[in-house]
Design an enzyme around this catalytic site. Structure first.
Site, PDB file in Angstrom:
ATOM      1  N   HIS A 179     -14.598   7.118  -9.323  1.00  0.00           N
ATOM      2  CA  HIS A 179     -15.399   7.880  -8.364  1.00  0.00           C
ATOM      3  C   HIS A 179     -16.885   7.875  -8.712  1.00  0.00           C
ATOM      4  O   HIS A 179     -17.716   8.230  -7.890  1.00  0.00           O
ATOM      5  CB  HIS A 179     -14.894   9.326  -8.284  1.00  0.00           C
ATOM      6  CG  HIS A 179     -13.493   9.417  -7.802  1.00  0.00           C
ATOM      7  ND1 HIS A 179     -12.770  10.585  -7.813  1.00  0.00           N
ATOM      8  CD2 HIS A 179     -12.657   8.490  -7.295  1.00  0.00           C
ATOM      9  CE1 HIS A 179     -11.553  10.358  -7.338  1.00  0.00           C
ATOM     10  NE2 HIS A 179     -11.465   9.091  -7.027  1.00  0.00           N
ATOM     11  N   HIS A 423      -3.859   2.451 -10.473  1.00  0.00           N
ATOM     12  CA  HIS A 423      -3.017   3.469  -9.815  1.00  0.00           C
ATOM     13  C   HIS A 423      -1.583   3.406 -10.323  1.00  0.00           C
ATOM     14  O   HIS A 423      -0.847   4.384 -10.235  1.00  0.00           O
ATOM     15  CB  HIS A 423      -3.014   3.241  -8.292  1.00  0.00           C
ATOM     16  CG  HIS A 423      -4.216   3.799  -7.601  1.00  0.00           C
ATOM     17  ND1 HIS A 423      -4.689   3.308  -6.419  1.00  0.00           N
ATOM     18  CD2 HIS A 423      -5.041   4.822  -7.927  1.00  0.00           C
ATOM     19  CE1 HIS A 423      -5.756   3.995  -6.035  1.00  0.00           C
ATOM     20  NE2 HIS A 423      -5.994   4.921  -6.948  1.00  0.00           N
TER      21      HIS A 423
HETATM   22  C1  HEM Z   1      -3.610  11.082  -9.917  1.00  0.00           C
HETATM   23  C2  HEM Z   1      -4.406  10.064  -9.909  1.00  0.00           C
HETATM   24  C3  HEM Z   1      -4.940   9.352  -8.677  1.00  0.00           C
HETATM   25  C4  HEM Z   1      -4.702   9.572  -7.355  1.00  0.00           C
HETATM   26  C5  HEM Z   1      -3.813  10.615  -6.740  1.00  0.00           C
HETATM   27  C6  HEM Z   1      -5.487   8.602  -6.618  1.00  0.00           C
HETATM   28  C7  HEM Z   1      -5.530   8.494  -5.242  1.00  0.00           C
HETATM   29  C8  HEM Z   1      -6.429   7.736  -4.542  1.00  0.00           C
HETATM   30  C9  HEM Z   1      -6.629   7.768  -3.115  1.00  0.00           C
HETATM   31  C10 HEM Z   1      -5.843   8.625  -2.143  1.00  0.00           C
HETATM   32  C11 HEM Z   1      -7.612   6.907  -2.829  1.00  0.00           C
HETATM   33  C12 HEM Z   1      -8.168   6.595  -1.448  1.00  0.00           C
HETATM   34  C13 HEM Z   1      -7.321   5.557  -0.817  1.00  0.00           C
HETATM   35  C14 HEM Z   1      -7.885   5.011   0.474  1.00  0.00           C
HETATM   36  O1  HEM Z   1      -7.838   5.710   1.475  1.00  0.00           O
HETATM   37  O2  HEM Z   1      -8.334   3.861   0.479  1.00  0.00           O
HETATM   38  C15 HEM Z   1      -8.059   6.324  -4.059  1.00  0.00           C
HETATM   39  C16 HEM Z   1      -9.090   5.439  -4.170  1.00  0.00           C
HETATM   40  C17 HEM Z   1      -9.423   4.821  -5.338  1.00  0.00           C
HETATM   41  N1  HEM Z   1      -8.829   4.974  -6.560  1.00  0.00           N
HETATM   42 FE1  HEM Z   1      -7.464   6.335  -7.021  1.00  0.00          FE
HETATM   43  N2  HEM Z   1      -6.172   7.817  -7.506  1.00  0.00           N
HETATM   44  C18 HEM Z   1      -5.853   8.243  -8.768  1.00  0.00           C
HETATM   45  C19 HEM Z   1      -6.289   7.690  -9.948  1.00  0.00           C
HETATM   46  C20 HEM Z   1      -7.057   6.561 -10.034  1.00  0.00           C
HETATM   47  C21 HEM Z   1      -7.334   5.842 -11.244  1.00  0.00           C
HETATM   48  C22 HEM Z   1      -6.774   6.193 -12.615  1.00  0.00           C
HETATM   49  C23 HEM Z   1      -8.141   4.807 -10.902  1.00  0.00           C
HETATM   50  C24 HEM Z   1      -8.751   3.740 -11.770  1.00  0.00           C
HETATM   51  C25 HEM Z   1      -8.914   3.829 -13.043  1.00  0.00           C
HETATM   52  C26 HEM Z   1      -8.376   4.882  -9.483  1.00  0.00           C
HETATM   53  C27 HEM Z   1      -9.161   4.006  -8.772  1.00  0.00           C
HETATM   54  C28 HEM Z   1      -9.453   4.153  -7.440  1.00  0.00           C
HETATM   55  C29 HEM Z   1     -10.508   3.429  -6.769  1.00  0.00           C
HETATM   56  C30 HEM Z   1     -11.464   2.400  -7.380  1.00  0.00           C
HETATM   57  C31 HEM Z   1     -10.500   3.864  -5.454  1.00  0.00           C
HETATM   58  C32 HEM Z   1     -11.485   3.485  -4.371  1.00  0.00           C
HETATM   59  C33 HEM Z   1     -12.508   4.606  -4.373  1.00  0.00           C
HETATM   60  C34 HEM Z   1     -13.471   4.535  -3.244  1.00  0.00           C
HETATM   61  O3  HEM Z   1     -14.116   3.500  -3.095  1.00  0.00           O
HETATM   62  O4  HEM Z   1     -13.614   5.544  -2.541  1.00  0.00           O
HETATM   63  N3  HEM Z   1      -7.687   5.951  -8.986  1.00  0.00           N
HETATM   64  N4  HEM Z   1      -7.309   6.829  -5.094  1.00  0.00           N
END
Ligand code: HEM
Ligand SMILES: [Ca+2]
Length: 673
Positions: A179, A423
């Protein structure tokens, strides 16, 4: 066949027994020749092995030239379009000591590089069926397979319940960094009365609103959704640069956060918002206090402290990342942790420099917090993801590598595929653990999304941190866990099956933003372009290739997210070669393209030698000690350390203290007096 080859002299030689000497000679010659050829062959195989190894798994002894061959060059032709067509004229102060809040003026030649609200760049140009914005199709012109079907057929049934040597902390910290560098907002159409228009519910809306076209069909035999008559998932397309008055062709997408690793999730990515988060006193950020006197980000909604009842009034925090800061308990914990860390530093600095203004204290504390986040990212987090040797070889450990020609922007491939691969680390549950290493209770991650009620109760914050440190993480594997694959963000007080599938979203998001298929990105990363599915066997297991064949028309149709998730892990890394290449490229940009990176020398924003020396002692252990009641923390912060077997691998908080003397400044006015 080979034994009858004319070059094989061994058989006739052994048959000639007429001359003992001759025989002995020839007998002697035979093994020598054999050994010689054998050695030559072995040598050739070894050279080939070394060559391949250095291409794919380089060792630390490689030359700089070889190191640079690991770096991929973006072949996208559209990366300059924003700068040429839409970038505002920004005036910069080249002597500014502190980075701007929105990231502009980091690069003095191209001041908008890396700034918030500028487009992601691409490694390869976009892939849309109309060249502009319509979803990519398969090679035979048919629609791509439903991403839900892909998840069900390829991934979900391989869920492995094994734990890792890394702990759960990797997830919330990884998400914090995700983020920090990436914020892709959604384009959500409303009906004028605040209601959201959902293309799954309203078929007509799909024709009227392009945003509603992203409807995922669930297969009729879907094990979760079809039982409850949920046959589709209405998702929204992302905001494009058009929404920011910058029409680009083909469609480009905008990063709402600063692209740099600069703790923008703590401070905001926009000047006025950052002011709203500040207390304007003592350099501190606004905060709320829990009933037992602990510091939290400001509470936004009325607190509902009943653990069992979720309401729309649940606790949410005012954070630097209004979109995602409250998404789940893990990320909320990180937001609170770094807010506390900022205020801790501000307090320390104000004690040694009581004459400093609020602004000085705020900016100097912010600079130290950013250094801490960068250090943890590059020293502790990244080596686990891409492997220590690869990180070293790539030059990611080198100091002072600022290069103004490097565009520091996050790539679309990084943000929408490469980094999302993590993820698959998300565990089903988070544990709350007390000081005696006893798990007091566990909660499903998916049951506690967008509601942080649990955090401020009693010592829960400390217990959750302890749980992160002491619970083995989920083994990185192709599937996401069952809960996050079905029940994510279920509606409050509604059954879990009203939730979403994160992997489905990740796959379809890649199509939304026009990512190229796996084969082309893998090729960009230095691997052979596959001509047919079987050619993928160098990096993907044959059992998975068989499944891909059933879903995709040709090898050129496989979604990037799908391909990289299936790749076998590279040595020492927890991701495969293509994801490693995308992630390393991203983090290289965030470092080499950041003039304010903490170890850069000779810039107005550089720390003094004494300060840098102290900064280099900052560890995640120190941050946790400064901000919580957790004590005895492992030096290898993301590793599981058995406290009974290896007590010395943990340090008490006294050993994590820092000395802020390097920031002590004599008050000139006092001296004059
Ligand atoms: C409980 C942990 C997590 C949850 C519930 C979660 C959930 C989500 C959700 C719902 C999205 C938006 C999906 C979309 O509509 O495209 C997202 C985006 C993303 N997540 Fe996660 N995530 C988690 C942890 C992580 C981790 C550990 C990483 C990487 C180390 C990560 C990397 C990303 C990235 C790079 C995006 C795109 C962000 C953006 O450009 O807005 N996430 N995630
Ligand atoms: Ca940032």
């Amino acid at each position: 066949m080979y034994s009858s080859s004319p070059r094989d002299e061994t058989q006739p030689l052994l048959d000639q027994k007429s001359s003992k000497e001759k025989l002995n000679k020839k007998l002697l010659k035979w093994p020598y020749n054999g050994i010689l050829y054998g050695l030559l062959l072995l040598g050739a195989i070894y050279l080939l092995y070394v060559f391949i190894k250095y291409e794919i798994q380089p060792e630390s002894s490689l030359t700089t030239k070889m190191r640079h061959s690991l770096h991929v060059s973006s072949i996208a032709t559209t990366n300059d379009d924003y700068v040429k067509q839409c970038a505002p004229i920004v005036k910069c102060d080249p002597n500014a000591k502190y980075r701007s809040i929105n990231g502009s003026c980091n690069n003095l030649g191209t001041p908008t590089w890396g700034a918030a609200e500028t487009p992601f760049i691409r490694m390869i140009d976009a892939n849309y069926s109309d060249g502009y914005y319509a979803f990519r199709l398969q090679s035979n012109g048919s629609a791509l397979p439903s991403p839900r079907l892909v998840n069900l057929k390829v991934f979900l049934n391989q869920d492995i319940y094994k734990v890792d040597e890394n702990n759960v902390l990797l997830v919330p910290f990884g998400q914090l960094i995700a983020h920090d560098v990436s914020g892709l907002f959604l384009d959500i159409p409303t009906d004028g009365h605040g209601g959201v228009i959902d293309g799954c519910v309203d078929e007509n809306a799909r024709k009227t609103f392009t945003q509603c076209q992203m409807v995922v069909e669930n297969p009729p035999d879907d094990p979760i959704y079809s039982k409850h008559n949920i046959f589709c998932m209405g998702l929204f397309r992302s905001l494009t640069s058009r929404n920011y008055s910058c029409p680009l062709y083909p469609t480009q997408f905008v990063n709402n956060n600063t692209h740099f690793v600069d703790a923008s999730e703590v401070y905001g990515s926009d000047e006025s918002y950052s002011l709203h988060l500040r207390m304007m006193e003592g350099g501190r950020l606004n905060f709320s206090t829990s009933e037992n006197g602990q510091m939290f980000c400001p509470f936004l909604a009325s607190k509902n402290l009943d653990l069992t009842v979720h309401t729309n009034n649940d606790t949410e925090y005012d954070t630097g990342d209004p979109d995602n800061g409250n998404q789940n308990l893990g990320i909320s914990a990180m937001q609170n942790l770094f807010l506390r860390y900022h205020n801790y530093i501000a307090f320390k600095l104000s004690s040694i420099n009581p004459h400093w203004s609020d602004e000085e204290l705020y900016q100097e504390s912010r600079r130290i917090v950013i250094a801490a986040v960068q250090r943890i990212t590059y020293k502790d987090f990244l080596p686990i993801i891409i492997g220590e040797d690869f990180q070293e070889m790539y030059g990611l450990n080198d100091m002072n590598i600022y290069d103004p020609t490097i565009n520091p922007s996050a790539t679309q491939e990084f943000s929408t595929a490469g980094f999302r691969i993590l993820h698959s680390l998300i565990p089903v549950q988070f544990n709350f653990m007390n000081e005696d290493y006893k798990i007091e209770y566990s909660v499903n991650v998916t049951d506690w999304m967008r509601e942080s009620n649990l955090l401020p109760i009693e010592n829960n914050f400390d217990k959750l941190l302890k749980g992160f440190l002491e619970t083995p993480g989920r083994l990185l594997q192709p599937s996401y866990n069952f809960f996050i694959s079905n029940f994510m963000l279920a509606k409050i007080n509604e059954p879990p099956y009203t939730g979403r599938d994160l992997l489905t979203i990740d796959i379809v998001r890649g199509r939304d933003v026009g990512l190229q298929p796996y084969n082309y990105v893998r090729h960009l990363c230095g691997y052979p372009l596959a001509n047919d599915f079987e050619d993928l066997a160098d990096l993907i297991h044959i059992k998975d290739i068989i499944k891909l064949k059933e879903l995709y028309n040709t090898v050129n149709d496989i979604d990037l997210m799908v391909g990289i998730l299936l790749e076998k892990h590279s040595d020492g890394a927890i991701v495969g070669p293509t994801a490693r290449c995308i992630i390393a490229d991203g983090f290289y940009r965030f470092k080499a393209g950041d003039r304010f990176f903490y170890d850069v020398r000779g810039q107005p924003g550089s720390f003094t030698d004494v300060q840098l020396n102290e900064i280099q002692k900052i560890t995640f252990g120190h941050v946790i000690c400064a901000t919580s009641n957790v004590n005895h923390i492992q030096t290898k912060i993301f590793k599981i350390v058995d406290h009974n077997l290896f007590p010395t691998n943990k340090l008490s908080c006294d050993e994590y203290e820092l000395d802020f003397k390097g920031w002590e400044e004599l008050n000139d006015q006092n001296i004059e007096l």
